[in-house]
Design an enzyme around this catalytic site. Structure first.
Site, PDB file in Angstrom:
ATOM      1  N   TYR A   1      -5.930  34.472 -37.172  1.00 11.41           N
ATOM      2  CA  TYR A   1      -5.414  35.764 -37.621  1.00 11.41           C
ATOM      3  C   TYR A   1      -6.507  36.529 -38.344  1.00 11.41           C
ATOM      4  CZ  TYR A   1      -0.639  37.121 -36.789  1.00 11.41           C
ATOM      5  OH  TYR A   1       0.488  37.611 -36.202  1.00 11.41           O
TER       6      TYR A   1
ATOM      7  N   GLU B   1      -6.122  40.254 -39.328  1.00 11.89           N
ATOM      8  CA  GLU B   1      -5.671  41.630 -39.591  1.00 11.89           C
ATOM      9  C   GLU B   1      -6.682  42.358 -40.459  1.00 11.89           C
ATOM     10  OE1 GLU B   1      -1.787  41.282 -41.301  1.00 11.89           O
ATOM     11  OE2 GLU B   1      -0.818  41.096 -39.355  1.00 11.89           O
TER      12      GLU B   1
ATOM     13  N   ASP C   1      -9.424  59.835 -21.366  1.00 18.05           N
ATOM     14  CA  ASP C   1      -9.053  58.443 -21.094  1.00 18.05           C
ATOM     15  C   ASP C   1      -9.871  57.992 -19.884  1.00 18.05           C
ATOM     16  OD1 ASP C   1      -7.904  56.099 -20.227  1.00 18.05           O
ATOM     17  OD2 ASP C   1      -5.840  56.849 -20.240  1.00 18.05           O
TER      18      ASP C   1
ATOM     19  N   THR D   1      -9.718  51.275 -20.914  1.00 22.97           N
ATOM     20  CA  THR D   1      -9.442  49.856 -20.743  1.00 22.97           C
ATOM     21  C   THR D   1     -10.803  49.185 -20.620  1.00 22.97           C
ATOM     22  OG1 THR D   1      -9.462  49.964 -18.328  1.00 22.97           O
ATOM     23  CG2 THR D   1      -7.330  50.296 -19.401  1.00 22.97           C
TER      24      THR D   1
ATOM     25  N   LYS E   1     -11.225  47.289 -15.981  1.00 25.83           N
ATOM     26  CA  LYS E   1     -11.288  47.895 -14.646  1.00 25.83           C
ATOM     27  C   LYS E   1     -12.754  47.902 -14.197  1.00 25.83           C
ATOM     28  CE  LYS E   1      -6.898  50.132 -15.467  1.00 25.83           C
ATOM     29  NZ  LYS E   1      -6.122  51.370 -15.662  1.00 25.83           N
TER      30      LYS E   1
ATOM     31  N   ARG F   1      -8.933  41.847 -19.917  1.00 25.84           N
ATOM     32  CA  ARG F   1      -7.837  42.803 -20.020  1.00 25.84           C
ATOM     33  C   ARG F   1      -7.760  43.281 -21.468  1.00 25.84           C
ATOM     34  NH1 ARG F   1      -4.392  44.061 -16.557  1.00 25.84           N
ATOM     35  NH2 ARG F   1      -5.694  42.935 -15.097  1.00 25.84           N
TER      36      ARG F   1
HETATM   37  C1  LIG Z   1      -4.970  51.636 -16.339  1.00 28.54           C
HETATM   38  C2  LIG Z   1      -4.850  52.849 -17.156  1.00 28.54           C
HETATM   39  C3  LIG Z   1      -4.232  52.828 -18.426  1.00 28.54           C
HETATM   40  C4  LIG Z   1      -3.408  51.663 -18.915  1.00 28.54           C
HETATM   41  O1  LIG Z   1      -4.028  50.508 -19.115  1.00 28.54           O
HETATM   42  P1  LIG Z   1      -3.204  49.143 -19.365  1.00 28.54           P
HETATM   43  O2  LIG Z   1      -4.279  48.211 -19.729  1.00 28.54           O
HETATM   44  O3  LIG Z   1      -2.536  48.834 -18.066  1.00 28.54           O
HETATM   45  O4  LIG Z   1      -2.231  49.381 -20.449  1.00 28.54           O
HETATM   46  C5  LIG Z   1      -4.270  53.979 -19.192  1.00 28.54           C
HETATM   47  N1  LIG Z   1      -4.862  55.092 -18.749  1.00 28.54           N
HETATM   48  C6  LIG Z   1      -5.421  55.175 -17.525  1.00 28.54           C
HETATM   49  C7  LIG Z   1      -6.050  56.449 -17.092  1.00 28.54           C
HETATM   50  C8  LIG Z   1      -5.423  54.063 -16.685  1.00 28.54           C
HETATM   51  O5  LIG Z   1      -5.959  54.152 -15.472  1.00 28.54           O
END
Ligand SMILES: *Cc1c(COP(=O)(O)O)cnc(C)c1O
Length: 412
Positions: free
Chosen positions: A50, A52, A195, A221, A224, A230
């Site tokens: 933990y 935090e 994002d 993220t 990807k 993840r």
């Molecule tokens: C994949 C994605 C997310 C979400 O990601 P998670 O890890 O699945 O919660 C948010 N924004 C965009 C643009 C994405 O492509």
């Protein structure tokens, strides 16, 4: 192996999944294969801890090594993206976005985000999400030419006076005009956020321009194109640092997943190496070849093609096969993609007109232009034979044999 002895059911599911990943052709645009080193960090004893709070400011004792790991993750991310401030604690992309919204918005505030069917993401205001219940999202779209409609964006911004203007997408495939976007946000006094969940790896590998200096807040993220575990991450200007950190903890999450943060740090270390640059360049080359080869075969690509790692194909419009049928047929033949809406799709989300195809995972396996051409050929054969089970099984044999030549974890 302990797991094999102790829990046969989970063990066999894991070995099954290894085989599936090894023998299948993974073309889902949001997936990738992490390195063995990343897997090791992810499976480390940091999961027991933990922690935090933040490095140097924790609520529990025993933080000698968690602080090392989190600080390294932050420093490496700063180096990759040139960010002023980084928070590596978000558990994934969706929570990263919630944390960012919560940091700068009050309930009821207006946000301009990209329409889902035009390539946006669920967390950018889809009615089924929590964020859409808290904030007032207004959607902008792409134009006939397949580019973000900056004129409409500006009109909507002037009309709705949003507190936040949000860029970012999961299926849109064209380079964003950072300067234009920024100018619109500035004109209406809105905070700008990008994002970069899908394209973070392409940015890290310097295959596309880095947007981080242009935007107030950048979320992503890490699993990807960035090829880490993840997880999620937020980068921001110093002016937003305190608000972002407070919003992540204690605002939205509890203890950080330190094993995951260790794995992020390892992945960021990999992204800083020259080999990652070649990887990112090859991803874009491969996507371009896929665009050319599919177009040659009569497939209609949305947004007029791609600048990134994926294409969005209107299979209904070009081949009379629905997204669901195409996804199913490809799956039967050993190729994994996902069905996807096309802009203003007349069909339903569960059986839309399109499929989305990404090459970042097969590129990690070492596939190049020649292999992508073969994949495009199979995709055509499969779509034509989508009702012919026997034919699909025959193609699957070829795909499986082919995939076995590109080990996901070489030198075992
Ligand atoms: C994949 C994605 C997310 C979400 O990601 P998670 O890890 O699945 O919660 C948010 N924004 C965009 C643009 C994405 O492509």
């Amino acid at each position: 192996m302990e797991l094999k002895k102790q829990d046969k059911q989970i063990y066999s599911a894991i070995t099954g999944e290894i085989k599936r990943q090894q023998e299948g052709m993974e073309l889902i645009a949001s997936e990738n294969y992490v390195s063995r080193a990343v897997l090791e960090a992810l499976g480390s004893v940091f999961t027991n801890k933990y922690s935090e709070g933040y490095p140097g400011k924790r609520y529990y004792g025993g933080q000698d090594f968690t602080d090392v790991v989190e600080t390294l993750a932050i420093e490496r991310a700063k180096k990759i993206f040139g960010a002023e401030h980084v928070n590596v604690q978000p558990h994934s992309g969706a929570p990263a976005n919630m944390i960012a919204y919560n940091a700068v918005l009050q309930p009821g505030d207006t946000v301009l985000g990209m329409d889902l069917s035009h390539g946006g993401h669920l967390t950018h205001g889809h009615p089924l999400t929590l964020s859409a219940q808290i904030y007032n999202f207004v959607g902008y779209k792409t134009n006939q030419a397949g580019e973000i409609d900056y004129e409409q964006l500006e009109k909507l911004a002037l009309k709705h006076k949003p507190k936040l203007i949000l860029a970012g997408f999961s299926a849109y495939t064209r380079q964003l005009d950072y300067k234009k976007f920024q100018a619109i946000a500035k004109k209406v006094g809105a905070i700008s956020m990008f994002d970069i969940a899908h394209i973070a790896g392409l940015i890290a590998g310097k295959a596309i321009e880095n947007p981080v200096p242009y935007f107030d807040i950048v979320t992503t993220t890490t699993h990807k194109t960035l090829r880490g575990p993840r997880g999620g991450m937020i980068m921001c200007k110093q002016a937003f640092a305190k608000a972002i950190d407070k919003s992540a903890f204690p605002g939205f999450q509890g203890g950080p997943h330190m094993n995951n943060i260790a794995a992020k740090a390892v992945a960021f270390g990999e992204a800083l190496k020259p080999t990652f640059k070649s990887y990112a360049k090859q991803v874009i080359k491969n996507a371009k070849i896929l665009e050319i080869e599919l177009t040659k075969r009569g497939f209609k690509l949305m947004f007029g093609g791609t600048d990134y790692h994926m294409v969005l194909v209107d299979v209904m419009g070009s081949k009379g096969v629905t997204g669901k049928q195409a996804e199913y047929a490809l799956d039967e033949a050993g190729i994994t993609v996902n069905k996807n809406m096309i802009p203003d799709d007349p069909r339903s989300p569960m059986d839309p007109s399109g499929i989305r195809i990404g090459v970042q995972a097969v590129t990690s396996r070492g596939m190049k232009e020649k292999e992508i051409k073969m994949i495009a050929g199979w995709i055509e054969e499969i779509i034509i034979a989508h009702n012919d089970k026997k034919m699909l099984t025959q193609i699957k044999k070829k795909v499986t044999a082919f995939c076995k030549k590109y080990p996901i974890y070489p030198k075992v």
